[in-house]
Design an enzyme around this catalytic site. Structure first.
Site, PDB file in Angstrom:
ATOM      1  N   ASN A   9       0.858  -1.183   0.000  1.00 14.07           N
ATOM      2  CA  ASN A   9       0.000   0.000   0.000  1.00 14.07           C
ATOM      3  C   ASN A   9       0.897   1.237   0.000  1.00 14.07           C
ATOM      4  OD1 ASN A   9      -1.818   2.032   0.485  1.00 14.07           O
ATOM      5  ND2 ASN A   9      -2.479   1.292   2.500  1.00 14.07           N
ATOM      6  N   LYS A  11      -0.011   4.237  -0.245  1.00 13.88           N
ATOM      7  CA  LYS A  11      -0.695   5.391   0.372  1.00 13.88           C
ATOM      8  C   LYS A  11      -0.506   6.635  -0.517  1.00 13.88           C
ATOM      9  CE  LYS A  11      -0.239   3.105   4.772  1.00 13.88           C
ATOM     10  NZ  LYS A  11      -0.182   3.193   6.222  1.00 13.88           N
ATOM     11  N   HIS A  93      -9.489   0.939   4.964  1.00 12.93           N
ATOM     12  CA  HIS A  93      -8.221   1.183   5.663  1.00 12.93           C
ATOM     13  C   HIS A  93      -8.486   2.142   6.828  1.00 12.93           C
ATOM     14  CE1 HIS A  93      -4.161   2.421   6.546  1.00 12.93           C
ATOM     15  NE2 HIS A  93      -3.758   1.344   5.897  1.00 12.93           N
ATOM     16  N   GLU A  95      -6.924   4.599   7.884  1.00 10.67           N
ATOM     17  CA  GLU A  95      -6.736   6.017   7.570  1.00 10.67           C
ATOM     18  C   GLU A  95      -7.994   6.604   6.929  1.00 10.67           C
ATOM     19  OE1 GLU A  95      -3.053   5.346   5.511  1.00 10.67           O
ATOM     20  OE2 GLU A  95      -2.158   4.794   7.435  1.00 10.67           O
ATOM     21  N   GLU A 163      -5.090  -4.815  10.673  1.00 11.76           N
ATOM     22  CA  GLU A 163      -4.077  -3.782  10.865  1.00 11.76           C
ATOM     23  C   GLU A 163      -4.354  -3.021  12.161  1.00 11.76           C
ATOM     24  OE1 GLU A 163      -2.265  -2.712   6.749  1.00 11.76           O
ATOM     25  OE2 GLU A 163      -3.872  -1.312   7.189  1.00 11.76           O
ATOM     26  N   GLY A 169       2.680   2.522  10.690  1.00  9.58           N
ATOM     27  CA  GLY A 169       3.600   3.643  10.495  1.00  9.58           C
ATOM     28  C   GLY A 169       4.335   4.063  11.759  1.00  9.58           C
ATOM     29  N   SER A 209       3.715  -1.828  10.328  1.00  6.64           N
ATOM     30  CA  SER A 209       5.171  -1.843  10.539  1.00  6.64           C
ATOM     31  C   SER A 209       5.837  -3.158  10.139  1.00  6.64           C
ATOM     32  CB  SER A 209       5.508  -1.475  11.988  1.00  6.64           C
ATOM     33  OG  SER A 209       5.091  -0.147  12.264  1.00  6.64           O
TER      34      SER A 209
HETATM   35  P1  13P Z   1       3.163   0.586   7.566  1.00  7.35           P
HETATM   36  O1  13P Z   1       3.700  -0.704   6.998  1.00  7.35           O
HETATM   37  O2  13P Z   1       3.837   1.801   7.015  1.00  7.35           O
HETATM   38  O3  13P Z   1       3.099   0.543   9.057  1.00  7.35           O
HETATM   39  O4  13P Z   1       1.640   0.704   7.056  1.00  7.35           O
HETATM   40  C1  13P Z   1       0.793  -0.383   7.201  1.00  7.35           C
HETATM   41  C2  13P Z   1      -0.455  -0.124   6.459  1.00  7.35           C
HETATM   42  O5  13P Z   1      -1.255   0.709   6.838  1.00  7.35           O
HETATM   43  C3  13P Z   1      -0.681  -0.879   5.210  1.00  7.35           C
HETATM   44  O6  13P Z   1      -1.969  -0.664   4.726  1.00  7.35           O
END
Ligand code: 13P
Length: 246
Positions: A9, A11, A93, A95, A163, A169, A209
């Protein structure tokens, strides 16, 4: 056996030039053919990636709407994705749920519309730190699954990504025990509320992560069928994560 699955992803990251570098790196890499790989660039890079990436790697949009077309400024339709040979989408997601205020019901409705019209979905769920610390993790994830089940009947085009929000992150990866516990609970929920077949066949990915160092241990857990990788999917080490299940 469930086919191991690694999603990237991206983002809201990348430029034409950096995305071309990522594509070139994936195109020349030696990838484990037993792993299903799907990458998800920003909307503006979907066509570039689909047209230049090796065909066995799938491409996912980071959102798709639940109406066929029309006056929905800023949204992407299922038919637009399919017309550009993009047949995956990430939905729900954290976010989008938290920052863009997408409710469980909208996520479920978009997942239904996408899967019924030919777009496979990486459907995400997970708890906040506060929810985990108050012992509500399984309850929160079950509620997200309930909302999905209320709309969706065909689960064959759904991959679930667990997640935990506190691990996204942050560099704070869930322990293998923490991840396996929730993955097992999700599979048990599917068994109790959907069917043995769906519980057995649905891939459940871990996200938060994930990197080339922690992925091998996580991937060995009985109910972890792959990863949804954020930050590390933008780096050459993504290839090591894809190849980690060997
Ligand atoms: P990170 O791997 O940057 O922690 O992000 C995970 C994520 O949200 C994947 O959709």
């Amino acid at each position: 056996a469930r086919k191991f699955f690694v999603g990237g992803n991206f983002k809201m990251n990348g430029s034409v030039s950096s995305i071309k570098d990522i594509v070139n790196n994936l195109n020349k890499a030696n990838l484990d053919p037993s792993v299903e790989v799907v990458v998800s660039p920003s909307a503006i890079h979907l066509v570039l990636v689909r047209d230049s990436l090796r065909p066995e790697i799938g491409v996912a949009a980071q959102n798709v709407y639940d109406k066929p077309n029309g006056a929905f400024t800023g949204e992407l339709s299922v038919s637009q994705l399919l017309d550009s040979k993009v047949n995956w989408a990430i939905l729900g997601h954290s976010e989008r749920r938290t920052i863009l205020k997408e409710a469980d019901e909208l996520v479920a409705s978009k997942t239904k519309y996408a899967t019924e019209n030919g777009v496979s979905v990486i459907w995400c769920c997970g708890e906040s730190l506060e929810e985990r610390e108050s012992g509500k993790t399984i309850e929160v994830v079950s509620k997200q699954l309930e909302a999905l089940k209320a709309k969706v009947s065909d689960w064959s085009k759904i991959v679930i990504a667990y997640e935990p929000i506190w691990a996204i992150g942050t560099g704070k990866v869930a322990t293998t025990e923490q991840a396996q516990e929730v993955h097992k609970a999700i599979r048990e929920w599917l068994k109790a509320n959907v069917s043995d077949k769906v519980a057995d066949e649905t891939r459940i990915l871990y996200g938060g992560s994930v990197n080339e160092k922690n992925c091998a241990e996580l991937g060995k857990q009985a109910d972890i069928d792959g990863f949804l990788v954020g930050g590390a999917s933008l780096k050459p080490a993504f290839v090591d994560i894809i190849n980690s299940s060997k």
